[in-house]
Write an enzyme that holds these catalytic residues in place. Structure first.
Site, PDB file in Angstrom:
ATOM      1  N   ASN A   7      46.729  29.379  49.156  1.00 42.62           N
ATOM      2  CA  ASN A   7      47.123  28.099  48.569  1.00 42.62           C
ATOM      3  C   ASN A   7      46.796  28.214  47.125  1.00 42.62           C
ATOM      4  O   ASN A   7      45.992  28.302  46.552  1.00 42.62           O
ATOM      5  CB  ASN A   7      46.355  27.058  49.135  1.00 42.62           C
ATOM      6  CG  ASN A   7      46.921  25.635  48.756  1.00 42.62           C
ATOM      7  OD1 ASN A   7      47.110  25.464  47.508  1.00 42.62           O
ATOM      8  ND2 ASN A   7      47.250  24.645  49.479  1.00 42.62           N
ATOM      9  N   HIS A  10      46.161  25.104  42.913  1.00 39.82           N
ATOM     10  CA  HIS A  10      45.502  24.800  41.791  1.00 39.82           C
ATOM     11  C   HIS A  10      45.742  25.570  40.505  1.00 39.82           C
ATOM     12  O   HIS A  10      45.259  25.402  39.511  1.00 39.82           O
ATOM     13  CB  HIS A  10      43.817  24.986  42.019  1.00 39.82           C
ATOM     14  CG  HIS A  10      43.581  23.676  43.102  1.00 39.82           C
ATOM     15  ND1 HIS A  10      44.014  22.503  42.855  1.00 39.82           N
ATOM     16  CD2 HIS A  10      42.817  23.700  44.328  1.00 39.82           C
ATOM     17  CE1 HIS A  10      43.505  21.739  43.722  1.00 39.82           C
ATOM     18  NE2 HIS A  10      42.766  22.455  44.629  1.00 39.82           N
ATOM     19  N   HIS A  43      51.594  23.028  48.287  1.00 38.31           N
ATOM     20  CA  HIS A  43      51.830  21.815  48.678  1.00 38.31           C
ATOM     21  C   HIS A  43      52.589  20.819  47.716  1.00 38.31           C
ATOM     22  O   HIS A  43      52.174  20.586  46.387  1.00 38.31           O
ATOM     23  CB  HIS A  43      50.649  20.796  48.773  1.00 38.31           C
ATOM     24  CG  HIS A  43      50.589  19.501  49.128  1.00 38.31           C
ATOM     25  ND1 HIS A  43      49.515  18.867  49.687  1.00 38.31           N
ATOM     26  CD2 HIS A  43      51.553  18.509  49.778  1.00 38.31           C
ATOM     27  CE1 HIS A  43      49.685  17.498  50.215  1.00 38.31           C
ATOM     28  NE2 HIS A  43      51.362  17.440  50.144  1.00 38.31           N
ATOM     29  N   ARG A  45      53.615  17.717  46.391  1.00 38.68           N
ATOM     30  CA  ARG A  45      53.260  16.456  46.790  1.00 38.68           C
ATOM     31  C   ARG A  45      54.380  15.433  46.110  1.00 38.68           C
ATOM     32  O   ARG A  45      54.992  15.957  45.275  1.00 38.68           O
ATOM     33  CB  ARG A  45      51.978  16.117  46.071  1.00 38.68           C
ATOM     34  CG  ARG A  45      50.822  16.895  46.689  1.00 38.68           C
ATOM     35  CD  ARG A  45      49.449  16.577  45.829  1.00 38.68           C
ATOM     36  NE  ARG A  45      48.940  15.345  46.702  1.00 38.68           N
ATOM     37  CZ  ARG A  45      47.874  15.196  47.346  1.00 38.68           C
ATOM     38  NH1 ARG A  45      47.379  16.247  47.722  1.00 38.68           N
ATOM     39  NH2 ARG A  45      47.645  14.094  47.680  1.00 38.68           N
ATOM     40  N   ARG A  49      51.932  16.260  41.489  1.00 34.27           N
ATOM     41  CA  ARG A  49      50.782  16.669  40.676  1.00 34.27           C
ATOM     42  C   ARG A  49      50.468  18.039  40.148  1.00 34.27           C
ATOM     43  O   ARG A  49      49.751  18.294  39.241  1.00 34.27           O
ATOM     44  CB  ARG A  49      49.371  15.804  41.073  1.00 34.27           C
ATOM     45  CG  ARG A  49      48.904  16.433  42.163  1.00 34.27           C
ATOM     46  CD  ARG A  49      47.366  15.993  42.375  1.00 34.27           C
ATOM     47  NE  ARG A  49      47.783  14.391  43.114  1.00 34.27           N
ATOM     48  CZ  ARG A  49      46.560  14.405  43.849  1.00 34.27           C
ATOM     49  NH1 ARG A  49      45.616  14.837  44.020  1.00 34.27           N
ATOM     50  NH2 ARG A  49      46.906  12.896  44.562  1.00 34.27           N
ATOM     51  N   HIS A  50      50.855  18.929  41.036  1.00 35.41           N
ATOM     52  CA  HIS A  50      50.924  20.225  40.913  1.00 35.41           C
ATOM     53  C   HIS A  50      52.035  21.131  40.822  1.00 35.41           C
ATOM     54  O   HIS A  50      52.636  21.530  39.855  1.00 35.41           O
ATOM     55  CB  HIS A  50      49.464  20.881  41.505  1.00 35.41           C
ATOM     56  CG  HIS A  50      49.234  20.461  42.626  1.00 35.41           C
ATOM     57  ND1 HIS A  50      50.066  20.615  43.746  1.00 35.41           N
ATOM     58  CD2 HIS A  50      48.177  20.108  43.323  1.00 35.41           C
ATOM     59  CE1 HIS A  50      49.772  20.043  44.618  1.00 35.41           C
ATOM     60  NE2 HIS A  50      48.341  19.803  44.526  1.00 35.41           N
ATOM     61  N   GLU A  70      53.381  22.816  52.454  1.00 40.98           N
ATOM     62  CA  GLU A  70      52.648  21.621  52.857  1.00 40.98           C
ATOM     63  C   GLU A  70      53.534  20.400  52.328  1.00 40.98           C
ATOM     64  O   GLU A  70      53.798  20.468  51.257  1.00 40.98           O
ATOM     65  CB  GLU A  70      51.506  21.466  52.493  1.00 40.98           C
ATOM     66  CG  GLU A  70      50.223  22.432  53.232  1.00 40.98           C
ATOM     67  CD  GLU A  70      49.047  22.463  52.349  1.00 40.98           C
ATOM     68  OE1 GLU A  70      48.677  21.650  51.706  1.00 40.98           O
ATOM     69  OE2 GLU A  70      48.276  23.393  52.747  1.00 40.98           O
ATOM     70  N   THR A 101      43.816  17.056  50.333  1.00 38.89           N
ATOM     71  CA  THR A 101      44.189  16.241  51.650  1.00 38.89           C
ATOM     72  C   THR A 101      42.953  15.900  52.528  1.00 38.89           C
ATOM     73  O   THR A 101      42.022  16.680  52.592  1.00 38.89           O
ATOM     74  CB  THR A 101      45.090  17.127  52.351  1.00 38.89           C
ATOM     75  OG1 THR A 101      46.152  17.652  51.483  1.00 38.89           O
ATOM     76  CG2 THR A 101      45.577  16.497  53.537  1.00 38.89           C
ATOM     77  N   GLU A 151      47.324  23.249  62.323  1.00 38.31           N
ATOM     78  CA  GLU A 151      46.298  23.672  61.551  1.00 38.31           C
ATOM     79  C   GLU A 151      45.505  22.729  61.655  1.00 38.31           C
ATOM     80  O   GLU A 151      45.407  21.580  61.455  1.00 38.31           O
ATOM     81  CB  GLU A 151      46.735  23.727  59.995  1.00 38.31           C
ATOM     82  CG  GLU A 151      45.721  24.245  59.163  1.00 38.31           C
ATOM     83  CD  GLU A 151      46.399  24.417  57.678  1.00 38.31           C
ATOM     84  OE1 GLU A 151      47.382  24.779  57.412  1.00 38.31           O
ATOM     85  OE2 GLU A 151      45.221  24.144  56.909  1.00 38.31           O
ATOM     86  N   HIS A 191      40.898  24.120  54.985  1.00 35.72           N
ATOM     87  CA  HIS A 191      40.324  22.956  54.243  1.00 35.72           C
ATOM     88  C   HIS A 191      38.698  23.362  53.936  1.00 35.72           C
ATOM     89  O   HIS A 191      38.059  23.443  55.028  1.00 35.72           O
ATOM     90  CB  HIS A 191      40.382  21.594  54.802  1.00 35.72           C
ATOM     91  CG  HIS A 191      39.609  20.558  53.896  1.00 35.72           C
ATOM     92  ND1 HIS A 191      40.441  20.164  52.774  1.00 35.72           N
ATOM     93  CD2 HIS A 191      38.484  20.018  53.609  1.00 35.72           C
ATOM     94  CE1 HIS A 191      39.704  19.369  51.953  1.00 35.72           C
ATOM     95  NE2 HIS A 191      38.700  19.325  52.786  1.00 35.72           N
TER      96      HIS A 191
HETATM   97  N1  PXP Z   1      45.465  23.523  54.121  1.00 40.23           N
HETATM   98  C1  PXP Z   1      46.033  22.450  54.007  1.00 40.23           C
HETATM   99  C2  PXP Z   1      46.641  21.713  55.042  1.00 40.23           C
HETATM  100  C3  PXP Z   1      45.522  21.688  52.755  1.00 40.23           C
HETATM  101  O1  PXP Z   1      46.070  20.608  52.480  1.00 40.23           O
HETATM  102  C4  PXP Z   1      44.817  22.425  51.893  1.00 40.23           C
HETATM  103  C5  PXP Z   1      44.338  21.532  50.471  1.00 40.23           C
HETATM  104  O2  PXP Z   1      45.503  21.810  49.937  1.00 40.23           O
HETATM  105  C6  PXP Z   1      44.126  23.511  52.277  1.00 40.23           C
HETATM  106  C7  PXP Z   1      44.470  24.123  53.549  1.00 40.23           C
HETATM  107  C8  PXP Z   1      43.211  24.341  51.655  1.00 40.23           C
HETATM  108  O3  PXP Z   1      42.230  23.679  51.225  1.00 40.23           O
HETATM  109  P1  PXP Z   1      41.037  24.328  50.047  1.00 40.23           P
HETATM  110  O4  PXP Z   1      41.562  24.149  48.865  1.00 40.23           O
HETATM  111  O5  PXP Z   1      39.637  23.375  50.190  1.00 40.23           O
HETATM  112  O6  PXP Z   1      40.826  25.647  50.594  1.00 40.23           O
END
Ligand code: PXP
Length: 258
Positions: A7, A10, A43, A45, A49-50, A70, A101, A151, A191
Site C-alpha cells: 500500500n 503514505h 486508496h 479517498r 488526502r493522499h 481500496e 481505515t 480481506e 491493517h
Molecule cells: N488494507 C486495508 C483495507 C487498508 O485500508 C489499509 C490501510 O490503508 C491497509 C490494508 C494497510 O494498513 P497498514 O498501513 O496499517 O499496513
C-alpha cells in the site's frame, strides 16, 4: 499464498504534506515491484488526502503486477472505478475524521447498497474483495453479495496488548479463514501488519494476500522502498515455506494452528 500487496498511500501523504509533486507514488510502485511486490494497493479517498485521480490513472497504466483499489461505496468513487477498471477493488468503510481505515465494512448492514456496486464492478472486469472484521456474519453477508474475496481486518491481532489477547485474535482469524474457505471466498489480510508481527500470521499459510502499507513505507525512509519490500517479501516467503511443512488440517479438514 502469502502474496504481498504494497500500500503506497503514505508516499502520497508525504507529497500532499507540501502540496508538491514529489515523492511520486508512480515511482514508488516501480520500486515496490522491483523489490518483489505482488501487487500495488491504493486508496482513492473521497477527500483525496493522499492518492489523487491522476495517481490512479497513471498507476492503472504503469503497474505491471496487480492494481488493487481500496474504495468506499460512494457513487463518485464507484463511477471512477468502473472507468478505471483496476484488477481488484477492495470495498472499505470510510470516515473523514479517521487517520486510517478503522475496522471493517459492515456488509451485513449495507448489503442492499453493496450488491449493485459488486455487480457493476464485476461487469467492468474487476475482482471484488470486502474489507471486513473476522466475523462469521460479515463473511456470510460477503459471500451473499458475490465477493470473490474478503480481506480480514487484522487490527485486533496487530494491537494485542499481551500473549492472551494475541492468541485470541489469531484464533479468531483462523476461524474466519475456515468459514471463508467453506463459503468459497479467497481470504486476504491487512491493517497494522509490521516486520515484527507478520510471521505468526503468515505461518498459517492461510492467506493468499497481505496488504501492508505504513510499516513498509516507514522502513523505506531508512533503507529505501525496494529494499523494504524485499525484506517483507523474505519474511513472507520464509513463513510460507514453514507453513508448507506443517500439517495444517485436522481429520475434519479444519485449519489447525502451527
Ligand atoms: N488494507 C486495508 C483495507 C487498508 O485500508 C489499509 C490501510 O490503508 C491497509 C490494508 C494497510 O494498513 P497498514 O498501513 O496499517 O499496513
Amino acid at each position: 499464498m502469502n502474496k504481498l500487496g504494497v500500500n503506497i498511500d503514505h508516499v502520497a501523504t508525504v507529497r500532499q504534506a507540501r502540496g508538491a509533486d514529489e515523492p511520486d507514488p508512480v515511482w514508488a510502485a516501480v520500486q515496490a515491484e522491483l523489490g518483489g511486490a505482488d501487487g500495488i494497493t491504493i486508496h482513492l479517498r473521497e477527500d483525496r488526502r493522499h492518492i489523487t485521480d491522476r495517481d490512479a490513472e497513471l498507476l492503472k497504466q504503469t503497474v505491471a503486477s496487480k492494481l488493487n483499489l481500496e474504495m468506499a461505496i460512494a457513487p463518485e468513487i464507484v463511477k471512477i472505478a468502473v472507468r478505471l477498471k483496476p484488477d481488484q477493488c477492495t470495498l472499505v468503510p470510510e470516515r473523514r475524521q479517521e487517520l486510517t481505515t478503522e475496522g471493517g465494512l459492515n456488509v451485513t448492514r449495507l448489503k442492499r447498497r453493496i450488491k449493485p456496486v459488486v455487480t457493476r464492478l464485476r461487469r467492468a472486469g474487476c475482482l471484488l474483495s470486502a474489507f471486513i472484521e473476522p466475523d462469521e456474519t460479515q463473511l456470510r453477508a460477503s459471500a451473499e453479495c458475490g465477493f470473490d474475496a474478503v480481506e480480514l481486518w487484522t487490527g485486533e491481532y496487530a494491537h494485542a496488548k499481551d500473549d492472551a489477547a494475541f492468541s485470541q485474535a489469531l484464533d479468531r482469524l483462523v476461524r474466519a479463514v475456515e468459514t471463508g474457505w467453506k463459503l468459497g471466498l479467497d481470504v486476504h489480510a491487512g491493517h497494522g501488519l509490521t516486520y515484527r508481527n507478520i510471521e505468526p500470521i503468515a505461518e498459517l499459510g492461510a492467506f493468499s494476500e497481505f496488504n501492508i502499507g505504513h510499516s513498509i513505507v516507514a522502513r523505506a525512509m531508512f533503507s529505501g522502498l525496494r529494499e523494504a519490500v524485499r525484506e517483507m517479501k523474505d519474511l513472507l516467503n520464509g513463513a510460507a515455506q514453514r507453513a508448507a511443512a506443517y500439517d495444517l488440517r485436522d481429520e475434519q479438514g479444519d485449519l489447525v494452528m502451527p
